[in-house]
Structure formats: structure tokens, C-alpha cells
Design an enzyme around this catalytic site. Structure first.
Site, PDB file in Angstrom:
ATOM      1  N   GLN A  22      27.772  47.932  38.868  1.00  0.00           N
ATOM      2  CA  GLN A  22      28.279  47.034  37.820  1.00  0.00           C
ATOM      3  C   GLN A  22      27.550  45.693  37.830  1.00  0.00           C
ATOM      4  O   GLN A  22      27.751  44.888  36.909  1.00  0.00           O
ATOM      5  CB  GLN A  22      29.787  46.842  37.988  1.00  0.00           C
ATOM      6  CG  GLN A  22      30.191  46.086  39.228  1.00  0.00           C
ATOM      7  CD  GLN A  22      31.698  45.977  39.388  1.00  0.00           C
ATOM      8  OE1 GLN A  22      32.363  46.902  39.808  1.00  0.00           O
ATOM      9  NE2 GLN A  22      32.239  44.817  39.040  1.00  0.00           N
ATOM     10  N   CYS A  28      34.659  46.729  36.289  1.00  0.00           N
ATOM     11  CA  CYS A  28      35.031  47.853  37.164  1.00  0.00           C
ATOM     12  C   CYS A  28      36.024  48.776  36.477  1.00  0.00           C
ATOM     13  O   CYS A  28      35.991  49.994  36.670  1.00  0.00           O
ATOM     14  CB  CYS A  28      35.616  47.325  38.460  1.00  0.00           C
ATOM     15  SG  CYS A  28      37.043  46.266  38.218  1.00  0.00           S
ATOM     16  N   HIS A 164      40.280  44.961  41.536  1.00  0.00           N
ATOM     17  CA  HIS A 164      39.154  45.885  41.439  1.00  0.00           C
ATOM     18  C   HIS A 164      39.676  47.285  41.105  1.00  0.00           C
ATOM     19  O   HIS A 164      40.819  47.610  41.445  1.00  0.00           O
ATOM     20  CB  HIS A 164      38.395  45.892  42.764  1.00  0.00           C
ATOM     21  CG  HIS A 164      37.062  46.553  42.722  1.00  0.00           C
ATOM     22  ND1 HIS A 164      36.177  46.398  41.676  1.00  0.00           N
ATOM     23  CD2 HIS A 164      36.432  47.385  43.599  1.00  0.00           C
ATOM     24  CE1 HIS A 164      35.084  47.094  41.910  1.00  0.00           C
ATOM     25  NE2 HIS A 164      35.220  47.718  43.071  1.00  0.00           N
TER      26      HIS A 164
END
Lengths: 216, 79
Positions: A22, A28, A164
Site C-alpha cells: 500500500q 488498507c 489497520h
């Protein structure tokens, strides 16, 4: 359920695409969503995992904010409600920046998502292992202290600040410490070839709080 | 001169990260995770957070104006 399972090597076939990166894009949520679509398509159609467009999810998913943040469940809801197919990465390549949505009807060959679930399995992680026998899972975690991870099983040093999203592609309960095999999106040079291991059973890093399954 | 300052700044961050890594490893046992120098080792925790972690809360109400539906509607109106 088997004592260990790994969708990267399930009956001598991989249902997991290569680890992505990423870079500096906080997308994410889009990476983990697209990666789950790739794997579920591969499992359900018995074909190698396609390389699908993360950029399409970053740019086009409604109610999310591209590289500034988003939510896996909202992205999956968008894929189901809009009937928009996830096209290949070759058609809509990754730029790792938030762009305008460039999806054209002429490029509408791709994978459509038919359904998804978003659930918490806190205190009930055995059910996650059952779900994993159908395919990988997208989960949200606290990855604050994962930055310098090299190997071993993450068992401590985690909070519950969800920041995340990653994909669980398998598990191993044969050793002293049972663990999930977690696919990250920080490139193949992170951790164990792009992956890390997280202990099963104690909601380590909040891994059981936001769990998604998906069907194509 | 700026490059030299930047290198000095990064080296200090690297040293702080090394200290943090050593502390994490001291608390680990045999099967625990271990930590070490990698591509993130010259980033401050704030820089790492800004680049690789993200706000995962749903963003209801923040409608992307240039989304798929808008484009399709435009195409239909062209027809």
C-alpha cells in the site's frame, strides 16, 4: 476442522495472490477487501487467484475516503449494492493515491460480490477457525507496534485502537501457541515474506472484533 | 546542508527505534514475536501512523462526488 490450514498451500494449490504494497496510501481497507475477493473467487471457481483492482475500490467505493481511510464493511456493502464488478489490476492499475473513479462500462468484466458478513467474534474465536475452512477472512486490527515485526507469534504489545485491516489466510494450532497466518499489505519485504503470525484466542490486537467473510 | 540535517534527523529517529525494538525484544519469550530493523526503522511513530495506519471508522455521509453512479448517470444523460 483441521489442526492447521493455509490457503496459500491448500491441496497443493494457492488461493492467495502475491503480497501487495500500500506504500504511503492509508487504503488498507481497500487492499484487504480486494484481496478477499481475489481469494474467494479463486476458491469458488477453482482457478488461480486473479489480480484485481485495489485502485477501483480506493477511487470508487462510496462512503469511504480513499487513501485517507475507510471501512471494509462499507466497501463490501458498496460492491454488493452497486453490482459493480471488481475489474483486473491491469485494467485499473494501482497508483497508491486517491484518484477520481475511472470505471467505464466498457471495462465491466470482473468479479461481482454477491454477499458478505461483518461480525464480531470476540470470546468466540473458535468460530473464526470454522469460517476459515470456507476461505480467508478480512479483519481489522491495532497494528501500531507491528512496524518492526520480523517473525514469531504476536502475543503482546497490542492495544485495541483499530487502525489497520488485514486478511487471515490460515491458522496453525499444532504448536504450543496457536496462531493465525495474517497477510499484510506492507510489501513482501515486511515480516515473514509479507505475513505475520498472531496468537489465537485472546483477541490479540483486536483481531476478533471486526471479521468479514465474502461470497462472489 | 538540508540533506545533512535530514540524515542527522533520520539517524536520531533510527536510534530511538532501535531502543524501542530492543525493549520489545527484551519482553519477548522464545515463541513470541521478535522485532528488528526494517524499511520503517527511520520513520517516527507518527510518520508510520500517518502513512501505513488509517482511520477505519465508517465514513457515512462523506459521499464521493465522482463515484461510479455519477459517471453512469452522466453517460445515460449523454445517450
Amino acid at each position: 476442522i483441521p489442526k492447521k490450514l493455509d490457503w496459500r498451500d491448500f491441496k497443493n494449490q494457492s488461493y492467495v495472490s502475491a503480497v501487495k504494497n500500500q506504500n504511503g496510501c492509508g487504503g488498507c481497507w481497500a487492499f484487504s477487501t480486494a484481496e478477499l475477493v481475489e481469494s474467494m473467487y479463486s476458491i469458488q471457481k477453482h482457478v488461480p487467484p486473479p489480480d484485481l483492482s485495489v485502485q477501483e475500490v480506493i477511487d470508487c467505493s462510496m462512503y469511504n475516503s480513499g487513501c485517507q481511510g475507510g471501512d471494509t464493511c462499507t466497501a463490501m456493502q458498496w460492491l454488493v449494492d452497486s453490482h459493480v464488478p471488481l475489474v483486473s489490476d491491469a485494467v485499473y492499475p494501482l497508483t497508491d493515491t486517491s484518484e477520481n473513479c475511472n470505471l467505464l462500462p466498457t471495462s465491466f468484466t470482473g468479479v461481482k460480490v454477491s454477499n458478505f458478513t461483518c461480525q464480531s467474534y470476540m470470546g468466540n474465536e473458535y468460530d473464526m477457525l470454522v469460517l476459515l475452512s470456507n476461505g480467508p477472512l478480512t479483519v481489522s486490527v491495532d497494528a501500531t507496534l507491528w512496524a518492526n515485526y520480523q517473525g514469531g507469534i504476536v502475543q503482546h504489545h497490542c492495544g485495541n485502537t483499530i487502525n489497520h485491516a488485514v486478511v487471515i489466510v490460515g491458522y496453525d494450532t499444532t504448536g504450543d501457541i496457536p496462531y493465525y497466518i495474517v497477510r499484510n499489505s506492507w510489501g513482501p519485504d515486511f515480516g515473514i515474506n509479507g505475513y505475520l503470525h498472531v496468537k489465537i484466542g485472546e483477541n490479540i490486537c483486536g483481531i476478533a472484533g471486526h471479521v468479514s467473510t465474502l461470497y462472489v | 546542508h538540508n540533506q545533512s540535517n535530514e540524515l542527522h534527523f533520520r539517524f536520531n529517529i533510527f536510534k530511538e527505534n532501535l531502543y524501542r525494538i530492543e525493549k520489545l525484544n527484551q519482553q519477548s519469550n522464545k515463541s513470541s514475536a521478535w522485532y528488528g530493523v526494517n524499511k520503517f526503522s527511520d520513520l517516527t511513530p507518527e510518520e508510520f501512523k500517518a502513512s501505513y495506519l488509517t482511520d477505519l471508522k465508517p465514513h457515512h455521509g462523506v459521499l464521493k462526488a465522482k463515484g461510479y453512479v455519477t459517471q453512469t448517470e452522466k453517460l445515460y444523460s449523454l445517450n
